[in-house]
Design a protein around this motif. Structure first.
Motif, short mmCIF file in Angstrom:
data_model
loop_
_atom_site.label_atom_id
_atom_site.label_comp_id
_atom_site.label_asym_id
_atom_site.label_seq_id
_atom_site.Cartn_x
_atom_site.Cartn_y
_atom_site.Cartn_z
N GLU A 115 14.80 -29.80 -94.26
CA GLU A 115 15.65 -30.99 -94.11
C GLU A 115 17.12 -30.61 -94.28
N PHE A 116 17.41 -29.78 -95.27
CA PHE A 116 18.78 -29.33 -95.50
C PHE A 116 19.27 -28.53 -94.30
N LEU A 117 18.41 -27.68 -93.76
CA LEU A 117 18.75 -26.88 -92.58
C LEU A 117 19.09 -27.80 -91.41
N ALA A 118 18.31 -28.86 -91.21
CA ALA A 118 18.56 -29.80 -90.12
C ALA A 118 19.90 -30.52 -90.32
N GLU A 119 20.21 -30.88 -91.58
CA GLU A 119 21.48 -31.57 -91.87
C GLU A 119 22.69 -30.69 -91.59
N ARG A 120 22.55 -29.39 -91.79
CA ARG A 120 23.65 -28.46 -91.63
C ARG A 120 23.53 -27.63 -90.35
N ALA A 121 22.66 -28.04 -89.44
CA ALA A 121 22.34 -27.23 -88.24
C ALA A 121 23.58 -26.80 -87.48
N GLU A 122 24.52 -27.70 -87.26
CA GLU A 122 25.70 -27.36 -86.46
C GLU A 122 26.50 -26.24 -87.12
N ILE A 123 26.70 -26.34 -88.42
CA ILE A 123 27.46 -25.31 -89.14
C ILE A 123 26.66 -24.01 -89.20
N LEU A 124 25.37 -24.13 -89.46
CA LEU A 124 24.54 -22.94 -89.61
C LEU A 124 24.27 -22.22 -88.29
N GLU A 125 24.65 -22.82 -87.19
CA GLU A 125 24.53 -22.16 -85.88
C GLU A 125 25.88 -21.63 -85.41
N ALA A 126 26.88 -21.67 -86.27
CA ALA A 126 28.23 -21.26 -85.90
C ALA A 126 28.27 -19.77 -85.56
N THR A 127 29.25 -19.42 -84.75
CA THR A 127 29.48 -18.00 -84.48
C THR A 127 30.13 -17.40 -85.71
N GLU A 128 30.08 -16.10 -85.81
CA GLU A 128 30.57 -15.42 -87.01
C GLU A 128 32.04 -15.74 -87.31
N GLN A 129 32.85 -15.96 -86.28
CA GLN A 129 34.27 -16.24 -86.50
C GLN A 129 34.51 -17.65 -87.05
N LEU A 130 33.51 -18.53 -86.96
CA LEU A 130 33.67 -19.91 -87.43
C LEU A 130 32.84 -20.23 -88.68
N ILE A 131 32.21 -19.23 -89.27
CA ILE A 131 31.37 -19.45 -90.44
C ILE A 131 32.25 -19.77 -91.64
N PRO A 132 31.97 -20.89 -92.33
CA PRO A 132 32.74 -21.20 -93.54
C PRO A 132 32.44 -20.18 -94.64
N VAL A 133 33.48 -19.67 -95.28
CA VAL A 133 33.32 -18.66 -96.32
C VAL A 133 33.74 -19.21 -97.68
N HIS A 134 33.22 -18.59 -98.72
CA HIS A 134 33.62 -18.93 -100.08
C HIS A 134 35.13 -18.74 -100.18
N PRO A 135 35.83 -19.59 -100.93
CA PRO A 135 37.30 -19.50 -101.01
C PRO A 135 37.84 -18.16 -101.51
N LEU A 136 37.03 -17.37 -102.20
CA LEU A 136 37.48 -16.07 -102.69
C LEU A 136 37.59 -15.04 -101.57
N PHE A 137 36.90 -15.27 -100.46
CA PHE A 137 36.80 -14.27 -99.41
C PHE A 137 37.65 -14.62 -98.19
N VAL A 138 38.03 -13.59 -97.47
CA VAL A 138 38.74 -13.75 -96.20
C VAL A 138 38.01 -12.89 -95.16
N PRO A 139 37.62 -13.50 -94.02
CA PRO A 139 36.89 -12.75 -93.00
C PRO A 139 37.78 -11.74 -92.27
N VAL A 140 37.19 -10.57 -92.02
CA VAL A 140 37.87 -9.51 -91.28
C VAL A 140 36.87 -8.90 -90.29
#
Length: 156
Positions: A115-140
């Motif tokens: 159920e949680f997966l279905a609720e977050r499906a759009e975010i959890l299907e994001a491409t790597e460049q659009l994945i939300p990260v923990h505030p401590l991290f910066v994607p490279v």
């Protein structure tokens, strides 16, 4: 031990609680308060940070903020070095690592929280460049982090 680079909002209840518990263990390791888990690969990025205790405090603060948003009562007094006074430098995390973690999380959620997966499906299907990260991290740019052990799936 799984200290997710992903934003805590992507974790289901079980994942968020487990991550909080494991981050508290990581804090104890980094503070020299336990002899177990000292060589755990998930700790490498915190150990290499110029202020490891402050970095794990910032990590815990990010988990705590998500818990508060959900109405959970995580005990913020357990964060030894809170980033309130000084924010630590961010930690880089590769897009390859984020993709690996996202795939791992999807598999976990498919099994235990569909159920949680279905609720977050759009975010959890994001491409790597659009994945939300923990505030401590910066994607490279980059592949899976050297400290990750892709053959051994750890439980969140």
């Amino acid at each position: 031990m799984r200290l997710w680079s992903l934003h805590p909002s992507l974790l289901d209840r079980q994942g968020l609680v487990a991550c909080w518990r494991e981050a508290l263990l990581a804090q104890a390791v980094l503070l020299g308060r336990t002899r177990g888990y000292t060589a755990h690969p998930q700790l490498e990025r915190f150990k290499s940070h110029p202020q490891p205790e402050l970095a794990i405090g910032a990590y815990l603060a990010g988990l705590h903020a998500e818990a508060v948003d959900r109405g959970y009562r995580f005990d913020a007094t357990r964060i030894v070095h809170s980033p309130a006074d000084t924010d630590p430098a961010v930690i880089p995390v590769t897009f390859g690592q984020l993709g690996f973690e996202l795939s791992h999380l999807r598999a976990k959620l498919f099994q235990r929280s569909p159920e949680f997966l279905a609720e977050r499906a759009e975010i959890l299907e994001a491409t790597e460049q659009l994945i939300p990260v923990h505030p401590l991290f910066v994607p490279v740019a980059g592949t899976i982090e050297s400290w990750e052990r892709p053959g051994t799936r750890t439980s969140p």
